[in-house]
Design a protein around this motif. Sequence first.
Motif, PDB file in Angstrom:
ATOM      1  N   TYR A  52       4.731  -0.930   8.388  1.00  0.00           N
ATOM      2  CA  TYR A  52       3.540  -1.701   8.927  1.00  0.00           C
ATOM      3  C   TYR A  52       3.393  -0.996  10.372  1.00  0.00           C
ATOM      4  CZ  TYR A  52       2.296  -5.218   5.714  1.00  0.00           C
ATOM      5  OH  TYR A  52       1.472  -5.964   4.683  1.00  0.00           O
ATOM      6  N   ASP A  53       4.063  -0.242  10.968  1.00  0.00           N
ATOM      7  CA  ASP A  53       3.909   0.531  12.192  1.00  0.00           C
ATOM      8  C   ASP A  53       2.516   1.533  11.710  1.00  0.00           C
ATOM      9  OD1 ASP A  53       5.479   2.005  10.699  1.00  0.00           O
ATOM     10  OD2 ASP A  53       6.122   3.239  12.276  1.00  0.00           O
ATOM     11  N   GLN A  54       2.532   1.885  10.663  1.00  0.00           N
ATOM     12  CA  GLN A  54       1.538   2.924  10.282  1.00  0.00           C
ATOM     13  C   GLN A  54       0.162   2.265   9.693  1.00  0.00           C
ATOM     14  OE1 GLN A  54       2.858   6.255   8.055  1.00  0.00           O
ATOM     15  NE2 GLN A  54       4.800   6.097   8.673  1.00  0.00           N
ATOM     16  N   PHE A  55       0.137   0.860   9.795  1.00  0.00           N
ATOM     17  CA  PHE A  55      -1.106   0.172   9.191  1.00  0.00           C
ATOM     18  C   PHE A  55      -2.581   0.647  10.181  1.00  0.00           C
ATOM     19  CE2 PHE A  55      -3.749  -3.403   8.118  1.00  0.00           C
ATOM     20  CZ  PHE A  55      -3.470  -3.647   6.926  1.00  0.00           C
ATOM     21  N   PRO A  56      -2.469   0.741  11.508  1.00  0.00           N
ATOM     22  CA  PRO A  56      -3.661   1.310  11.890  1.00  0.00           C
ATOM     23  C   PRO A  56      -4.151   2.763  11.457  1.00  0.00           C
ATOM     24  CG  PRO A  56      -2.097   0.518  13.895  1.00  0.00           C
ATOM     25  CD  PRO A  56      -1.383   0.640  12.506  1.00  0.00           C
ATOM     26  N   GLU A  57      -3.214   3.653  11.293  1.00  0.00           N
ATOM     27  CA  GLU A  57      -3.152   4.881  10.582  1.00  0.00           C
ATOM     28  C   GLU A  57      -3.975   4.718   9.315  1.00  0.00           C
ATOM     29  OE1 GLU A  57      -0.549   8.341   8.612  1.00  0.00           O
ATOM     30  OE2 GLU A  57      -0.268   7.858  10.775  1.00  0.00           O
ATOM     31  N   PHE A  58      -3.417   3.885   8.470  1.00  0.00           N
ATOM     32  CA  PHE A  58      -3.636   3.702   7.099  1.00  0.00           C
ATOM     33  C   PHE A  58      -5.303   3.207   7.106  1.00  0.00           C
ATOM     34  CE2 PHE A  58      -4.627  -0.398   4.408  1.00  0.00           C
ATOM     35  CZ  PHE A  58      -4.749   0.496   3.399  1.00  0.00           C
ATOM     36  N   LEU A  59      -5.590   2.032   7.991  1.00  0.00           N
ATOM     37  CA  LEU A  59      -6.968   1.730   8.107  1.00  0.00           C
ATOM     38  C   LEU A  59      -8.086   2.582   8.692  1.00  0.00           C
ATOM     39  CD1 LEU A  59      -6.363  -1.981   9.853  1.00  0.00           C
ATOM     40  CD2 LEU A  59      -6.950  -1.332   7.220  1.00  0.00           C
TER      41      LEU A  59
END
Length: 354
Positions: free
Chosen positions: A295-302
């Motif tokens: 979930y630390d990569q959630f901003p990148e995913f969005l």
Amino acid sequence: MMSNDTMKRIVLASRPDGPPTPDNFRLEELPMPAPGPGEILVRTIWLSLDPYMRGRMDAGPSYAAPVEIGATMEGGCVGQVIESNNPDFSVGDFVDHRFGWCTHGVSDGKGLRKLDPEVAPLSANLGVLGMPGMTAYAGLNIHGRPKEGETLVVGAATGAVGTMVGQLAKAQGLRVVGVAGGPEKCAYATETLGFDACLDHRAASTPHDLRVAMGEACPDGVDIYFENVGGKTLEAVLPLMNTFGRIPICGVISWYNAGGLGEGASEGQNHLPRTWRAILVKRLSVRGFIVTDHYDQFPEFLDLVGPMVKDGRIQYRETIAEGLESAPQALISLLEGGNFGKQLVAVSEDPTRK
């Protein structure tokens, strides 16, 4: 009918022995909670139903604690703030939350994400822009390690995760072969989602039949198998895996109702020795993963997927059950493959939905 002074929730009434039944759930009506200092009261609009919920109904050890008997069934939701004592949230704000199977909940705001309905429909934040989409993104890119020109196979291809896996892989130049249940779902995978092929596992009476069809669809073998289902799909894919292939394990839906271990799931045979040997001789990378690990990569995913959803490069479909009371039967149907795309429950009115 619920009054303005009460809320509803669905609790786990008993643990299932095999497939869940309506008797494993209980609908309760409770006094409406009041937000204290620094808290907000949220009205649930959309409830997400996902296969992992079957595992939470069991008492055995897992990556997360089980739902206790008498406790609210767990689940992600999208809702609207209707009372606020928190300066960071205003009445009318839309948020995602994890209150579970209930009509209302109180939060101090920690861990909640504000949602903009101008970016995407609110419900999309429980699917392509939520946990399933992030699961597909992390499993494919971190554990699948895709390369242009490779072949990927994904089970449950028209489910919330499978649709994203295939579309993200196609965007990176892979050949994508899906496995789904029924000709309508297979046609959707190829004609709408852009998969190169999709195989109907219901039309294949044995893993051998499915393997033959898969061999024709994957003439260069399989480099990545995104595991969602287990069962005969896994049995069909494994002999076709190329050397140094990768298998991200997201779930094993076909075995969940057998206690999660798959005992007796395929005519009572023990396929572990053959599976273990294939992993050895083909030097496969098999990696189980939980989306919360990434979930630390959630901003990148969005940042990546948000624009693809907005401009239509990412397509998605939803199955909607009406009313909180419909959630138990909708989950039961989901576990039997009855959903088409993301399974949602419309708990209350969505003021942004046209």
